[in-house]
Scaffold this active site. Structure first.
Site, PDB file in Angstrom:
ATOM      1  CG  HIS A 188      -2.276  -0.947   1.004  1.00 35.23           C
ATOM      2  ND1 HIS A 188      -2.137  -2.167   1.347  1.00 35.23           N
ATOM      3  CD2 HIS A 188      -3.449  -0.795   0.017  1.00 35.23           C
ATOM      4  CE1 HIS A 188      -3.360  -2.769   0.861  1.00 35.23           C
ATOM      5  NE2 HIS A 188      -3.922  -1.960  -0.012  1.00 35.23           N
ATOM      6  CD  GLU A 427     -10.163  -7.107  -1.830  1.00 32.46           C
ATOM      7  OE1 GLU A 427      -9.038  -6.569  -2.182  1.00 32.46           O
ATOM      8  OE2 GLU A 427     -10.790  -6.522  -0.857  1.00 32.46           O
ATOM      9  CG  ASP A 451      -5.705  -8.053  -1.257  1.00 32.91           C
ATOM     10  OD1 ASP A 451      -4.699  -8.231  -0.442  1.00 32.91           O
ATOM     11  OD2 ASP A 451      -6.123  -6.924  -0.752  1.00 32.91           O
ATOM     12  CB  CYS A 498     -10.630  -1.007  -8.509  1.00 32.11           C
ATOM     13  SG  CYS A 498     -10.847  -2.078  -6.972  1.00 32.11           S
TER      14      CYS A 498
HETATM   15  C1  PEP Z   1      -6.905  -4.781  -4.495  1.00 30.00           C
HETATM   16  O1  PEP Z   1      -6.728  -5.702  -3.472  1.00 30.00           O
HETATM   17  O2  PEP Z   1      -6.659  -5.141  -5.514  1.00 30.00           O
HETATM   18  C2  PEP Z   1      -7.327  -3.463  -3.935  1.00 30.00           C
HETATM   19  C3  PEP Z   1      -7.805  -2.442  -5.063  1.00 30.00           C
HETATM   20  O3  PEP Z   1      -7.641  -3.308  -2.636  1.00 30.00           O
HETATM   21  P1  PEP Z   1      -6.307  -2.777  -1.818  1.00 30.00           P
HETATM   22  O4  PEP Z   1      -4.782  -2.599  -2.903  1.00 30.00           O
HETATM   23  O5  PEP Z   1      -6.426  -1.581  -1.171  1.00 30.00           O
HETATM   24  O6  PEP Z   1      -5.914  -4.102  -1.134  1.00 30.00           O
HETATM   25 MG    MG Z   2      -7.395  -5.356  -1.704  1.00 27.16          MG
END
Ligand code: PEP
Ligand code: MG
Length: 539
Positions: A188, A427, A451, A498
Site C-alpha cells: 500500500h 479479491e 489481493d 480496481c
Molecule cells: C486490491 O486488492 O486489488 C485492491 C484494490 O485493494 P487494496 O490494494 O487496497 O488492498
Molecule cells: Mg485489496
C-alpha cells in the site's frame, strides 16, 4: 557521484536534497535526569493539558455524535486520573531517575500487557484506551503534534521503511519523491506513491550519511544518484521536461470518451484515498471514482474518525464529483494498514487475518458509524458503497442486516439518504469461485487484482523478496477474472477492475475482450490509458 539501483514504483524524476526519515527520531527518548522531581512537574503540566484536550473531545463528540461514542473520552479521563497509572509513571521516574516520556511509555506497556492478557473482551479493549492516553501525553511532552511527520523543505524522502500510515502523515507539498530500502511493488505504500504521483523507488540500501546531500531520483530507471554529476543532472532535467510535455499533450483527451477504434467503450474511473485525491482525479478527467480507500482516513491519527468527520469527507467527495459516481469502499484495515487505536491483535499472518469486512462485522459499532456517514452523505451526490475481502454469501447477509439498521435509524431521525448501489470487491479466490451466487446479491463487482493475485498465487504482496513470483498475468488469475465477469454479467451485475493491473496498458486489450465495464486506476494513469485504448483495434 554514487548511484544505487532499486525497483521502480513510479516512473518520474525528482531532483533535490535528501531528507532521511528515521523512525528513531520519532521514537521516545530515554535519558538519565539529575532532578526527577522536575520531571514530575512536567508530568503534572502535561496531564493538565491532556485533560483539557480530552474534555474538549468529550464535549464535541457529545454534541456531534452522541452520548455512547462520547463515553470513550470519559474512559480516557479516568485513566489520566487513575492512581495506579500515575503512580506507575512516578515510580519509573523516581526509581530509575529517567525522563518522564520514557516513564509514560513504561506505564503504557505495563497496563497494555495487563489488559491484553484478560479473557473478557470488554477489558481487553481497554488496552487501546491506555495507548491513546499515553500517546496524547507523549505528544504534549515532546511538543510533537503526535502523528505528524515534519519535513522542513522540499526533499527526496529516504527511509529504511515507510508504512502507509507514515506516508500519509507526511506533508505532500514538501515531498519530491521517495526511496525506501524495504518495500514491495504491490504494497500500500507503493500504491500511495502512485496515487500521490510521487517518483519513487524501493529496494535501495539506505545510508544515514546521505542526509542533506543533493540527489536525483530517476524513477524510470530505478536509480538514485547521490551528488549527481552535471552531465547526469542535465540529462535528467531534459527527461523531466519531456515527461511534462508528454503529460500536457494528453490534455486534449479530456472530455473525450474512452473508446477503441472499432467502437468498444469502457469507463475510466480513479482510485483515491482522500477528498484532495478526488479533486486531482477529476482534474485528470476521471469519469467517476471507482475506489475510495476509506481506510486512509483512519491512518495517521490517534482515534478513529467520528461519524461527523467521515460524513464531511464523503459529502465533500460526492459534492465535488457532482453527477459522477463515487464508490466508497468500507474500512479495509488490517494487514499492512495498521492503526494502534483499533486494537487489532498481533497476528502471524495479518493478510489472512482479521482485516477488512471481517473486522467490520466483528466490530459492528465501527461498521455502523461508517455506514451512517456514507448513507448520510449519499443525499449530496451519486455515491455507492463497496465491501472489501468478501469470501461468502453469509457476509453479505450480515452486511445487509447492518445496512437495514442504518437506514431505519436515519429514517427515524428524519435524516435524508438515498438508496445507493451495493457492490463488493472480488479479491479472494473464494469470491471469484462463487461469483455466480454473489452476483445475485449485489449491484456490482470490482476485481481487486492486488489481493486476488496474492491469494491465488500464495505470494505475500508485502514481501519484497517475492516480487519476482508475483505474476499478475498468471493464467489462473486471468481465468478467475474472466469467470467473474461472465458470472456478474449473467446476473446483471456490472464488473470493474480496481487493482493495479487495471492501469497496466498490456492488459487493456484483454480486459476489453473479456467485457470488463470499468477500469479504475490511479488518477495520473487515466489520460495515458485513454490514449492507449483509443488507439486499439480489437477485432
Ligand atoms: C486490491 O486488492 O486489488 C485492491 C484494490 O485493494 P487494496 O490494494 O487496497 O488492498
Ligand atoms: Mg485489496
Amino acid at each position: 557521484m554514487e548511484q544505487y539501483k532499486g525497483k521502480t514504483i513510479l516512473p518520474n524524476i525528482a531532483i533535490g536534497k535528501i531528507w532521511i526519515y528515521s523512525k528513531v527520531s520519532q521514537e521516545i527518548p530515554k535519558y538519565p535526569v539529575e532532578h526527577p522531581e522536575e520531571e514530575l512537574v512536567r508530568y503534572e503540566a502535561a496531564k493538565e493539558q491532556a485533560l483539557l484536550y480530552i474534555k474538549e473531545c468529550y464535549e464535541k463528540s457529545l454534541e456531534e455524535v452522541g452520548e455512547e461514542e462520547a463515553t470513550i473520552f470519559l474512559a480516557h479521563q479516568m485513566i489520566l486520573m487513575d492512581e495506579e497509572y500515575n503512580q506507575k509513571v512516578c515510580d519509573v521516574v523516581i526509581q530509575e531517575k529517567v525522563n518522564v516520556e520514557y516513564a509514560v511509555l513504561q506505564a503504557q506497556e505495563h497496563f497494555v500487557a495487563i489488559f491484553s492478557s484478560m479473557d473478557d473482551d470488554f477489558f481487553k479493549e481497554r488496552e487501546a484506551d491506555f495507548r491513546d492516553v499515553s500517546k496524547k501525553l507523549l505528544s504534549i511532552l515532546l511538543n510533537r503534534e503526535a502523528c505528524t511527520v515534519t519535513i522542513q523543505e522540499p526533499s527526496i524522502v529516504v527511509a529504511k521503511e515507510l508504512t502507509p500510515g507514515e506516508t500519509i502523515q507526511m506533508d505532500k507539498s514538501k515531498m519530491l519523491g521517495f526511496v525506501t530500502e524495504i518495500g514491495s511493488t504491490n504494497s500500500h505504500t507503493a500504491i500511495l506513491a502512485r496515487m500521490m504521483n510521487l517518483p519513487a523507488i524501493m529496494g535501495v540500501e539506505v545510508q544515514e550519511a546521505w542526509n542533506g546531500k543533493m540527489a536525483a531520483l530517476d524513477g524510470e530507471q530505478g536509480i538514485l544518484y547521490i551528488e549527481p554529476e552535471q552531465g547526469v543532472l542535465d540529462k535528467l532535467k531534459i527527461r523531466q521536461r519531456e515527461l511534462l510535455l508528454q503529460s500536457s499533450s494528453l490534455e486534449n483527451l479530456k472530455g473525450k470518451e474512452t473508446c477503441t477504434k472499432d467502437g468498444k467503450k469502457i469507463s475510466l474511473y480513479a482510485n483515491v484515498g482522500s477528498v484532495s485525491d478526488v479533486k486531482y482525479a477529476l482534474d485528470n478527467d476521471a469519469e467517476g471514482i471507482g475506489l475510495f480507500r476509506s481506510e486512509f482516513l483512519y491512518l495517521g491519527r490517534e482515534t478513529a474518525p467520528t461519524e461527523e468527520e467521515q460524513f464531511e469527507q464523503y459529502k465533500a467527495a460526492a459534492v465535488l464529483a457532482k453527477e459522477r459516481n463515487v464508490v466508497i469502499r468500507t474500512l479495509d484495515i488490517g494487514a499492512d494498514k495498521k492503526v494502534d487505536y483499533l486494537g487489532i491483535p498481533q497476528e502471524e499472518n495479518p493478510a489472512m487475518g482479521l482485516r477488512a469486512i471481517r473486522f467490520c462485522l466483528e466490530n459492528p459499532e465501527i461498521f455502523k458509524t461508517q455506514l451512517r456517514a456514507i448513507y448520510r452523505a449519499s443525499a449530496y451526490g451519486n455515491l455507492s458503497v463497496m465491501y472489501p475481502m468478501i469470501t461468502s454469501c453469509q457476509e453479505i447477509v450480515g452486511i445487509k442486516r447492518m445496512v437495514e439498521t442504518v437506514k431505519a435509524e436515519l429514517t427515524q431521525e428524519k435524516i435524508p439518504y438515498k438508496e445507493i448501489e451495493q457492490g463488493i470487491m472480488i479479491e479472494t479466490p473464494a469470491a471469484a469461485m462463487i461469483s455466480d451466487e454473489l452476483a445475485k446479491e449485489v449491484d456490482f463487482f470490482s476485481v481487486g487484482t492486488n489481493d486476488l493475485s496474492q491469494y491465488i498465487l500464495a505470494v505475500d504482496r508485502q514481501n519484497p523478496n517475492l516480487d519476482a513470483f508475483y505474476n499478475p498475468y498468471h493464467p489462473a488469475i486471468l481465468k478467475m477474472i474472466q469467470m467473474t465477469v461472465e458470472n456478474g454479467h449473467k446476473a446483471g451485475c456490472k464488473v470493474g477492475i480496481c487493482g493495479e493491473l487495471a492501469a497496466d496498458e498490456r492488459m487493456a486489450e484483454k480486459f476489453l475482450e473479456m467485457g470488463v465495464d470499468e477500469l479504475s486506476v490511479t488518477p495520473r494513469r487515466i489520460l495515458p490509458m485513454r490514449q492507449h485504448i483509443c488507439n486499439l483495434h480489437l477485432s
